[in-house]
Design a protein around this motif. Structure first.
Motif, PDB file in Angstrom:
ATOM      1  N   ASP A  62       0.808  -1.226   0.000  1.00  0.00           N
ATOM      2  CA  ASP A  62       0.000   0.000   0.000  1.00  0.00           C
ATOM      3  C   ASP A  62       0.838   1.271   0.000  1.00  0.00           C
ATOM      4  N   ARG A 121      -5.461  -4.437 -11.335  1.00  0.00           N
ATOM      5  CA  ARG A 121      -4.337  -3.509 -11.141  1.00  0.00           C
ATOM      6  C   ARG A 121      -4.370  -2.384 -12.169  1.00  0.00           C
ATOM      7  N   ARG A 163      -7.012  -1.263 -13.771  1.00  0.00           N
ATOM      8  CA  ARG A 163      -8.170  -0.420 -13.439  1.00  0.00           C
ATOM      9  C   ARG A 163      -7.822   0.522 -12.294  1.00  0.00           C
ATOM     10  N   GLU A 164      -7.064   0.062 -11.307  1.00  0.00           N
ATOM     11  CA  GLU A 164      -6.648   0.924 -10.200  1.00  0.00           C
ATOM     12  C   GLU A 164      -5.829   2.107 -10.708  1.00  0.00           C
ATOM     13  N   ASP A 180      -8.049   4.511 -12.755  1.00  0.00           N
ATOM     14  CA  ASP A 180      -8.913   5.293 -11.868  1.00  0.00           C
ATOM     15  C   ASP A 180      -8.199   6.491 -11.251  1.00  0.00           C
ATOM     16  N   LYS A 181      -6.879   6.476 -11.244  1.00  0.00           N
ATOM     17  CA  LYS A 181      -6.109   7.610 -10.726  1.00  0.00           C
ATOM     18  C   LYS A 181      -5.921   8.700 -11.772  1.00  0.00           C
TER      19      LYS A 181
END
Length: 69
Positions: free
Chosen positions: A11, A48, A50-51, A54-55
């Motif tokens: 994280d 991953r 998509r993450e 999304d940013k």
């Protein structure tokens, strides 16, 4: 927080990247194409990518960026 044997925790922020508008558009398009090329069994890769997408700003926000300059 990282453990002794890890450089970067799952994280933790691993990298910061500054992009011009044209570079941002190319990055978004490349990631979208990359994600679309994977089969349905590649759920972990899709998640991953998509993450990361999304940013970034959405596709409509990037549409008018001219990458030819």
């Amino acid at each position: 927080m990282t453990q002794d044997n890890e450089l970067i925790g799952p994280d933790d922020i691993a990298y910061r990247l500054e992009l011009t508008p044209a570079q941002l558009k190319v990055t978004y398009t490349a990631l979208k194409s990359f994600m679309d090329d994977f089969g349905h069994e590649e759920h972990d890769v899709h998640a991953r990518v998509r993450e990361v997408l999304d940013k970034l700003p959405d596709e409509a926000s990037l549409r008018d960026i001219d990458i030819s300059q």
